[in-house]
Design a protein around this motif. Structure first.
Motif, PDB file in Angstrom:
ATOM      1  N   ILE A  36       0.685  -1.181  -0.160  1.00 39.33           N
ATOM      2  CA  ILE A  36      -0.205  -0.129   0.088  1.00 39.33           C
ATOM      3  C   ILE A  36       0.693   1.419   0.179  1.00 39.33           C
ATOM      4  N   THR A  37       2.243   0.966   0.468  1.00 34.18           N
ATOM      5  CA  THR A  37       2.764   2.483   1.142  1.00 34.18           C
ATOM      6  C   THR A  37       3.087   2.279  -0.483  1.00 34.18           C
ATOM      7  N   ASP A  38       3.808   1.523  -0.924  1.00 33.32           N
ATOM      8  CA  ASP A  38       4.394   1.268  -2.662  1.00 33.32           C
ATOM      9  C   ASP A  38       3.993   2.453  -3.182  1.00 33.32           C
ATOM     10  N   SER A  39       2.592   1.595  -2.987  1.00 33.39           N
ATOM     11  CA  SER A  39       1.728   2.298  -4.740  1.00 33.39           C
ATOM     12  C   SER A  39       1.444   3.065  -4.049  1.00 33.39           C
ATOM     13  N   THR A  40       1.295   4.386  -2.767  1.00 30.13           N
ATOM     14  CA  THR A  40       0.664   5.726  -2.550  1.00 30.13           C
ATOM     15  C   THR A  40       1.744   6.431  -2.965  1.00 30.13           C
ATOM     16  N   LEU A  41       3.597   6.346  -2.403  1.00 31.15           N
ATOM     17  CA  LEU A  41       4.474   7.238  -3.035  1.00 31.15           C
ATOM     18  C   LEU A  41       4.344   7.049  -4.460  1.00 31.15           C
ATOM     19  N   LEU A  42       4.471   6.061  -5.050  1.00 32.98           N
ATOM     20  CA  LEU A  42       4.352   5.853  -6.420  1.00 32.98           C
ATOM     21  C   LEU A  42       3.232   6.687  -6.812  1.00 32.98           C
ATOM     22  N   ALA A  43       1.694   6.736  -6.465  1.00 36.30           N
ATOM     23  CA  ALA A  43       1.253   8.038  -6.910  1.00 36.30           C
ATOM     24  C   ALA A  43       0.826   9.047  -6.721  1.00 36.30           C
ATOM     25  N   LYS A  44       1.132   9.300  -5.556  1.00 38.95           N
ATOM     26  CA  LYS A  44       2.018  10.485  -4.840  1.00 38.95           C
ATOM     27  C   LYS A  44       2.492  11.770  -6.512  1.00 38.95           C
ATOM     28  N   ARG A  45       4.155  10.520  -6.114  1.00 35.11           N
ATOM     29  CA  ARG A  45       4.922  10.906  -7.443  1.00 35.11           C
ATOM     30  C   ARG A  45       4.910  11.891  -8.561  1.00 35.11           C
ATOM     31  N   LEU A  46       3.486  10.603  -9.037  1.00 36.79           N
ATOM     32  CA  LEU A  46       3.506  10.821 -10.198  1.00 36.79           C
ATOM     33  C   LEU A  46       2.053  11.633 -10.670  1.00 36.79           C
ATOM     34  N   GLN A  47       1.336  11.782  -9.564  1.00 40.43           N
ATOM     35  CA  GLN A  47       0.163  12.825  -9.990  1.00 40.43           C
ATOM     36  C   GLN A  47       1.456  14.962  -9.834  1.00 40.43           C
ATOM     37  N   ARG A  48       2.356  14.359  -9.365  1.00 39.80           N
ATOM     38  CA  ARG A  48       2.813  15.707  -9.596  1.00 39.80           C
ATOM     39  C   ARG A  48       2.906  16.228 -10.894  1.00 39.80           C
ATOM     40  N   GLN A  49       3.434  15.288 -11.832  1.00 39.43           N
ATOM     41  CA  GLN A  49       3.253  15.943 -12.720  1.00 39.43           C
ATOM     42  C   GLN A  49       1.896  16.644 -13.855  1.00 39.43           C
ATOM     43  N   LEU A  50       0.862  16.156 -12.822  1.00 35.92           N
ATOM     44  CA  LEU A  50      -0.633  17.263 -13.332  1.00 35.92           C
ATOM     45  C   LEU A  50      -0.711  18.320 -12.816  1.00 35.92           C
ATOM     46  N   SER A  51      -1.064  18.952 -13.995  1.00 34.57           N
ATOM     47  CA  SER A  51      -1.640  20.792 -14.105  1.00 34.57           C
ATOM     48  C   SER A  51      -1.892  20.417 -12.289  1.00 34.57           C
ATOM     49  N   GLU A  52      -2.585  21.895 -12.030  1.00 38.80           N
ATOM     50  CA  GLU A  52      -3.730  22.038 -11.075  1.00 38.80           C
ATOM     51  C   GLU A  52      -5.322  21.712 -11.329  1.00 38.80           C
ATOM     52  N   ASP A  53      -5.758  22.332 -12.714  1.00 46.31           N
ATOM     53  CA  ASP A  53      -6.792  21.569 -13.208  1.00 46.31           C
ATOM     54  C   ASP A  53      -7.390  19.779 -13.481  1.00 46.31           C
ATOM     55  N   GLU A  54      -5.525  19.239 -14.012  1.00 48.20           N
ATOM     56  CA  GLU A  54      -5.629  18.058 -13.997  1.00 48.20           C
ATOM     57  C   GLU A  54      -5.938  17.135 -12.524  1.00 48.20           C
ATOM     58  N   GLN A  55      -5.815  17.432 -11.566  1.00 49.68           N
ATOM     59  CA  GLN A  55      -5.424  17.506 -10.290  1.00 49.68           C
ATOM     60  C   GLN A  55      -6.744  17.245 -10.167  1.00 49.68           C
ATOM     61  N   ARG A  56      -7.275  18.089  -9.839  1.00 46.07           N
ATOM     62  CA  ARG A  56      -8.815  17.859  -8.765  1.00 46.07           C
ATOM     63  C   ARG A  56     -10.171  17.445 -10.036  1.00 46.07           C
ATOM     64  N   GLU A  57      -9.799  17.457 -11.567  1.00 42.11           N
ATOM     65  CA  GLU A  57     -10.218  17.035 -12.042  1.00 42.11           C
ATOM     66  C   GLU A  57     -10.225  15.159 -11.614  1.00 42.11           C
ATOM     67  N   LEU A  58      -8.647  14.423 -11.557  1.00 45.86           N
ATOM     68  CA  LEU A  58      -8.646  13.405 -11.248  1.00 45.86           C
ATOM     69  C   LEU A  58      -8.967  13.024  -9.723  1.00 45.86           C
ATOM     70  N   ASP A  59      -9.116  13.943  -8.903  1.00 43.97           N
ATOM     71  CA  ASP A  59      -9.571  13.938  -7.503  1.00 43.97           C
ATOM     72  C   ASP A  59     -11.173  13.594  -7.431  1.00 43.97           C
ATOM     73  N   ARG A  60     -11.650  14.543  -7.959  1.00 41.91           N
ATOM     74  CA  ARG A  60     -13.595  14.345  -8.231  1.00 41.91           C
ATOM     75  C   ARG A  60     -13.556  12.951  -9.147  1.00 41.91           C
ATOM     76  N   ALA A  61     -13.030  12.774  -9.812  1.00 42.70           N
ATOM     77  CA  ALA A  61     -13.225  11.147 -10.205  1.00 42.70           C
ATOM     78  C   ALA A  61     -12.912   9.567  -9.568  1.00 42.70           C
ATOM     79  N   VAL A  62     -11.941  10.279  -8.813  1.00 48.35           N
ATOM     80  CA  VAL A  62     -11.770   9.017  -7.859  1.00 48.35           C
ATOM     81  C   VAL A  62     -11.549   9.182  -6.595  1.00 48.35           C
ATOM     82  N   ALA A  63     -12.537  10.285  -5.886  1.00 50.29           N
ATOM     83  CA  ALA A  63     -13.454  10.336  -4.788  1.00 50.29           C
ATOM     84  C   ALA A  63     -14.125   9.543  -4.339  1.00 50.29           C
TER      85      ALA A  63
END
Length: 184
Positions: A157-184
């Motif tokens: 779980i920790t490995d997956s979480t660290l990877l996801a957070k590192r990859l999410q930094r590649q998104l713009s703020e708008d992309e991040q918000r859209e992704l957050d809404r989709a997976v919430a």
């Protein structure tokens, strides 16, 4: 030094990036990594890893404290042990023959629904140690220590979480918000 409460000893590896400089290793030990073996070239910095044998009340607390201490010392965690295992390693861990484990995988014996390989290969596929541990314990096929099962689950779980957070930094703020809404 980091403060560690008594409990069970959990073994895991933490992968990280570190700045160059001889001070890094000392800073890690001073932050609490005295229960680890660190592999890093301090002259060049970059990627390294530490093998921990950490006493803690839970696997989560063991891993989280190592991450926090590493950040305090100036390193950025990349991931923790994702325990990939082969059928031969599963056989060794369970005291069974490779043929018996192969029968579980193919469904010729045992309860069925053996976890799918994470890295399918023609000759030697690799399986998630966490998934296999859970399957073995749930089906009464191996006497694994609760600590081994817990650390495998937390590391996955920790490995997956660290990877996801590192990859999410590649998104713009708008992309991040859209992704957050989709997976919430």
């Amino acid at each position: 030094m980091g403060e560690h409460k008594t409990g069970t000893v959990f073994s895991f590896e933490l992968y990280f990036t570190a700045p160059a400089g001889e001070h890094v290793i000392d800073a890690l030990y001073e932050a609490g990594w005295s229960d680890s073996t660190i592999d890093l070239d301090p002259e060049t910095g970059g990627e390294g890893w530490a093998t921990f044998h950490r006493e803690a009340p839970s696997a989560l607390q063991a891993v989280v404290s190592a991450i926090r201490e590493g950040r305090k010392a100036g390193v950025e965690p990349l991931g923790v042990t994702e325990d990939y295992v082969s059928l031969k390693e599963i056989a060794e861990r369970t005291g069974r023959t490779p043929a018996a484990v192969d029968h579980w995988v193919t469904g010729r014996r045992g309860p069925g629904e053996f976890p799918e390989p994470r890295v399918p290969r023609p000759r030697v596929s690799l399986y998630s140690g966490a998934e296999v541990s859970k399957w073995l314990v749930a089906n009464g096929l191996a006497a694994l220590s609760p600590a081994d099962v817990e650390i495998a689950r937390i590391c996955e779980i920790t490995d997956s979480t660290l990877l996801a957070k590192r990859l999410q930094r590649q998104l713009s703020e708008d992309e991040q918000r859209e992704l957050d809404r989709a997976v919430a």
